[in-house]
Enzyme design. Sequence first.
Site, PDB file in Angstrom:
ATOM      1  N   SER A 134      37.796   4.849  26.473  1.00 11.09           N
ATOM      2  CA  SER A 134      37.241   5.499  27.659  1.00 11.09           C
ATOM      3  C   SER A 134      37.370   7.008  27.545  1.00 11.09           C
ATOM      4  CB  SER A 134      38.044   5.015  28.870  1.00 11.09           C
ATOM      5  OG  SER A 134      37.754   5.796  29.996  1.00 11.09           O
ATOM      6  N   TYR A 158      46.385   3.126  33.641  1.00  5.58           N
ATOM      7  CA  TYR A 158      45.175   2.575  33.009  1.00  5.58           C
ATOM      8  C   TYR A 158      44.809   3.401  31.767  1.00  5.58           C
ATOM      9  CZ  TYR A 158      40.294   2.012  31.864  1.00  5.58           C
ATOM     10  OH  TYR A 158      39.126   1.852  31.166  1.00  5.58           O
ATOM     11  N   LYS A 162      44.723   2.701  27.410  1.00  5.25           N
ATOM     12  CA  LYS A 162      43.632   2.965  26.456  1.00  5.25           C
ATOM     13  C   LYS A 162      44.131   3.826  25.295  1.00  5.25           C
ATOM     14  CE  LYS A 162      40.476   0.607  28.397  1.00  5.25           C
ATOM     15  NZ  LYS A 162      40.012  -0.612  27.751  1.00  5.25           N
TER      16      LYS A 162
HETATM   17  P1  NAD Z   1      34.980  -5.838  33.789  1.00  5.14           P
HETATM   18  O1  NAD Z   1      36.195  -6.003  34.625  1.00  5.14           O
HETATM   19  O2  NAD Z   1      33.665  -6.158  34.387  1.00  5.14           O
HETATM   20  O3  NAD Z   1      35.132  -6.689  32.439  1.00  5.14           O
HETATM   21  C1  NAD Z   1      36.374  -6.973  31.859  1.00  5.14           C
HETATM   22  C2  NAD Z   1      36.412  -8.469  31.605  1.00  5.14           C
HETATM   23  O4  NAD Z   1      37.653  -8.808  31.002  1.00  5.14           O
HETATM   24  C3  NAD Z   1      36.303  -9.295  32.891  1.00  5.14           C
HETATM   25  O5  NAD Z   1      35.309 -10.281  32.725  1.00  5.14           O
HETATM   26  C4  NAD Z   1      37.681  -9.920  33.048  1.00  5.14           C
HETATM   27  O6  NAD Z   1      37.632 -11.189  33.671  1.00  5.14           O
HETATM   28  C5  NAD Z   1      38.151  -9.988  31.603  1.00  5.14           C
HETATM   29  N1  NAD Z   1      39.601  -9.969  31.429  1.00  5.14           N
HETATM   30  C6  NAD Z   1      40.499  -9.093  31.963  1.00  5.14           C
HETATM   31  N2  NAD Z   1      41.733  -9.407  31.530  1.00  5.14           N
HETATM   32  C7  NAD Z   1      41.618 -10.488  30.717  1.00  5.14           C
HETATM   33  C8  NAD Z   1      42.548 -11.267  29.976  1.00  5.14           C
HETATM   34  N3  NAD Z   1      43.854 -11.010  29.998  1.00  5.14           N
HETATM   35  N4  NAD Z   1      42.076 -12.298  29.246  1.00  5.14           N
HETATM   36  C9  NAD Z   1      40.753 -12.576  29.214  1.00  5.14           C
HETATM   37  N5  NAD Z   1      39.843 -11.885  29.892  1.00  5.14           N
HETATM   38  C10 NAD Z   1      40.262 -10.845  30.629  1.00  5.14           C
HETATM   39  O7  NAD Z   1      34.989  -4.354  33.218  1.00  5.14           O
HETATM   40  P2  NAD Z   1      33.879  -3.555  32.406  1.00  5.14           P
HETATM   41  O8  NAD Z   1      33.420  -2.437  33.259  1.00  5.14           O
HETATM   42  O9  NAD Z   1      32.893  -4.478  31.823  1.00  5.14           O
HETATM   43  O10 NAD Z   1      34.786  -2.920  31.270  1.00  5.14           O
HETATM   44  C11 NAD Z   1      34.913  -3.509  29.997  1.00  5.14           C
HETATM   45  C12 NAD Z   1      35.888  -2.682  29.157  1.00  5.14           C
HETATM   46  O11 NAD Z   1      35.391  -1.356  29.065  1.00  5.14           O
HETATM   47  C13 NAD Z   1      37.283  -2.583  29.767  1.00  5.14           C
HETATM   48  O12 NAD Z   1      38.216  -2.626  28.710  1.00  5.14           O
HETATM   49  C14 NAD Z   1      37.286  -1.221  30.422  1.00  5.14           C
HETATM   50  O13 NAD Z   1      38.577  -0.670  30.474  1.00  5.14           O
HETATM   51  C15 NAD Z   1      36.408  -0.437  29.463  1.00  5.14           C
HETATM   52  N6  NAD Z   1      35.770   0.716  30.115  1.00  5.14           N
HETATM   53  C16 NAD Z   1      35.052   0.526  31.258  1.00  5.14           C
HETATM   54  C17 NAD Z   1      34.475   1.624  31.885  1.00  5.14           C
HETATM   55  C18 NAD Z   1      33.735   1.465  33.187  1.00  5.14           C
HETATM   56  O14 NAD Z   1      33.594   2.449  33.909  1.00  5.14           O
HETATM   57  N7  NAD Z   1      33.225   0.289  33.529  1.00  5.14           N
HETATM   58  C19 NAD Z   1      34.604   2.893  31.316  1.00  5.14           C
HETATM   59  C20 NAD Z   1      35.328   3.039  30.137  1.00  5.14           C
HETATM   60  C21 NAD Z   1      35.909   1.929  29.540  1.00  5.14           C
HETATM   61  C1  WQD Z   2      32.416   9.410  39.759  1.00  5.62           C
HETATM   62  C2  WQD Z   2      32.296  10.580  40.739  1.00  5.62           C
HETATM   63  C3  WQD Z   2      34.131  10.734  42.292  1.00  5.62           C
HETATM   64  C4  WQD Z   2      33.308   7.009  44.452  1.00  5.62           C
HETATM   65  C5  WQD Z   2      36.175   6.146  36.411  1.00  5.62           C
HETATM   66  C6  WQD Z   2      37.484   6.054  35.667  1.00  5.62           C
HETATM   67  C7  WQD Z   2      37.253   6.276  34.198  1.00  5.62           C
HETATM   68  C8  WQD Z   2      36.166   5.329  33.663  1.00  5.62           C
HETATM   69  C9  WQD Z   2      34.919   5.397  34.486  1.00  5.62           C
HETATM   70  C10 WQD Z   2      37.188   3.338  32.844  1.00  5.62           C
HETATM   71  C11 WQD Z   2      33.624  11.317  40.985  1.00  5.62           C
HETATM   72  C12 WQD Z   2      32.832  10.436  43.020  1.00  5.62           C
HETATM   73  C13 WQD Z   2      33.253   8.075  43.575  1.00  5.62           C
HETATM   74  C14 WQD Z   2      33.025   7.249  45.838  1.00  5.62           C
HETATM   75  C15 WQD Z   2      32.627   9.573  45.321  1.00  5.62           C
HETATM   76  N1  WQD Z   2      36.580   3.962  33.731  1.00  5.62           N
HETATM   77  N2  WQD Z   2      32.918   9.321  43.991  1.00  5.62           N
HETATM   78  N3  WQD Z   2      32.688   8.529  46.210  1.00  5.62           N
HETATM   79  O1  WQD Z   2      36.285   8.592  38.351  1.00  5.62           O
HETATM   80  O2  WQD Z   2      34.474   9.500  36.831  1.00  5.62           O
HETATM   81  O3  WQD Z   2      35.640   7.450  36.214  1.00  5.62           O
HETATM   82  O4  WQD Z   2      35.239   5.186  35.875  1.00  5.62           O
HETATM   83  O5  WQD Z   2      37.606   3.754  31.808  1.00  5.62           O
HETATM   84  O6  WQD Z   2      38.469   6.047  33.572  1.00  5.62           O
HETATM   85  O7  WQD Z   2      38.364   7.054  36.162  1.00  5.62           O
HETATM   86  O8  WQD Z   2      34.062   7.365  38.068  1.00  5.62           O
HETATM   87  O9  WQD Z   2      32.421   6.342  39.585  1.00  5.62           O
HETATM   88  O10 WQD Z   2      34.844   6.471  40.296  1.00  5.62           O
HETATM   89  O11 WQD Z   2      33.485   8.561  40.202  1.00  5.62           O
HETATM   90  O12 WQD Z   2      32.332  10.687  45.721  1.00  5.62           O
HETATM   91  O13 WQD Z   2      33.079   6.337  46.685  1.00  5.62           O
HETATM   92  O14 WQD Z   2      31.920  10.054  42.017  1.00  5.62           O
HETATM   93  O15 WQD Z   2      34.920  11.601  43.048  1.00  5.62           O
HETATM   94  O16 WQD Z   2      33.315  12.671  41.138  1.00  5.62           O
HETATM   95  P1  WQD Z   2      35.188   8.350  37.420  1.00  5.62           P
HETATM   96  P2  WQD Z   2      33.706   7.081  39.579  1.00  5.62           P
END
Ligand code: NAD
Ligand code: WQD
Length: 351
Positions: A134, A158, A162
Amino acid sequence: MKIVVTGGAGYIGSHTCVELLENGYDVIVIDNLSNSSFEALRRVEEITGKKVEFHNVDIRDKSSLSGIFKLLSETLLPLSLKDNTAVIHFAGLKAVGESVSFPLEYYNNNITGTINLLEVMKEYGVKNLVFSSSATVYGNPHTLPIKENFPLSVTNPYGRTKLMIEEILKDLHLSDPSWNIALLRYFNPVGAHKSGKIGEDPFGIPNNLFPYIAQVAVGRLPFLNIFGNDYHTEYNREDGTGVRDFIHVSDLAVGHIKALPKLFTNCGVVTYNLGTGKGHSVIELVSAFEKASGVEIPFKIAPRRAGDIAACYADPSKAEKELGWKATRTVDDMCRDTWNWQKNNPNGFRL
Ligand code: NAD
Ligand code: WQD
């Protein structure tokens, strides 16, 4: 080629499964459905017309995990697992605020789960891995756009999981160079599959901006709180609200397809930013969503959210140069596809 997808029922995982199947890969999903629904995988099959092998297993359950890899090795015979499989590892907990309240759950699920997975992969000689990292590992960057070699720092459990996993994977490769690992650092994944059949379906009140806006638009929530319009940096000139690199989830999914062949070039550990390279403010997003949906999004300006940074966007040129990957979808595409998903599925996967 068989690809094991942990967390494949989740938001990014399900979109990646679609791309994998459409690119001729066989897909084996391992997910405990702690933050997802089986219905997502049923719809992946509907979109692609192909089957997904699904195991409702927690990656911390080592004996079940081992059973899945044993079965995989038997079905692949006489081919070797090493040259014919890879793992894309999405499974994990991802809510920043929740991780501050429940750090042990996050370390247990994300770190212990990953170590279990790696041990089982090692046991069966599967040493090709794509890991969901991330942009959070860059902390609060001094300048933008962010390059992969920027300093790393994290401010919550969190993010720490990562960064720790990235370090664990680098140590693993140092100890045994036959591992090939792509660390993909996602910026802000949003949007939904163009069919409107799969999309983001958070349990409870959304933490993230896009699903929150979508639920306001569909009438599930009354208004959006915009967390701060007093970010006065050179990157927040427009309106003082937060700036992020929003990337369409289908573009992100394609990034994984492009990373897979890289693993088979004996690449070692490689790191790529997956973002668009463009920053958009929260207010800009609200306007784009209103335009795409034809629905007004009521909002209130609220105080800044603890831990938020002012602005963040990627330099994605390394992925373009080395993987031939570039995001192609615009903010308007992201809004249109999110709205298409949300209005057709106002309660997500719960019918
Ligand atoms: P998500 O929660 O939709 O998907 C994660 C999946 O993993 C879910 O289906 C959940 O049921 C499964 N899971 C969690 N713990 C588990 C375990 N112990 N065993 C088996 N399954 C398990 O999230 P996402 O948005 O699809 O994110 C996927 C990956 O990408 C995550 O690792 C997240 O940290 C990373 N990521 C997400 C974002 C984002 O903003 N969505 C940004 C950067 C990184
Ligand atoms: C985006 C912008 C908020 C909600 C997060 C995690 C990051 C990554 C992606 C996993 C910001 C603003 C949000 C709301 C708002 N995930 N906001 N009202 O914080 O950039 O990133 O998701 O790895 O680790 O921190 O994403 O969508 O929460 O926020 O004004 O109800 O929207 O302040 O500026 P963020 P976000």
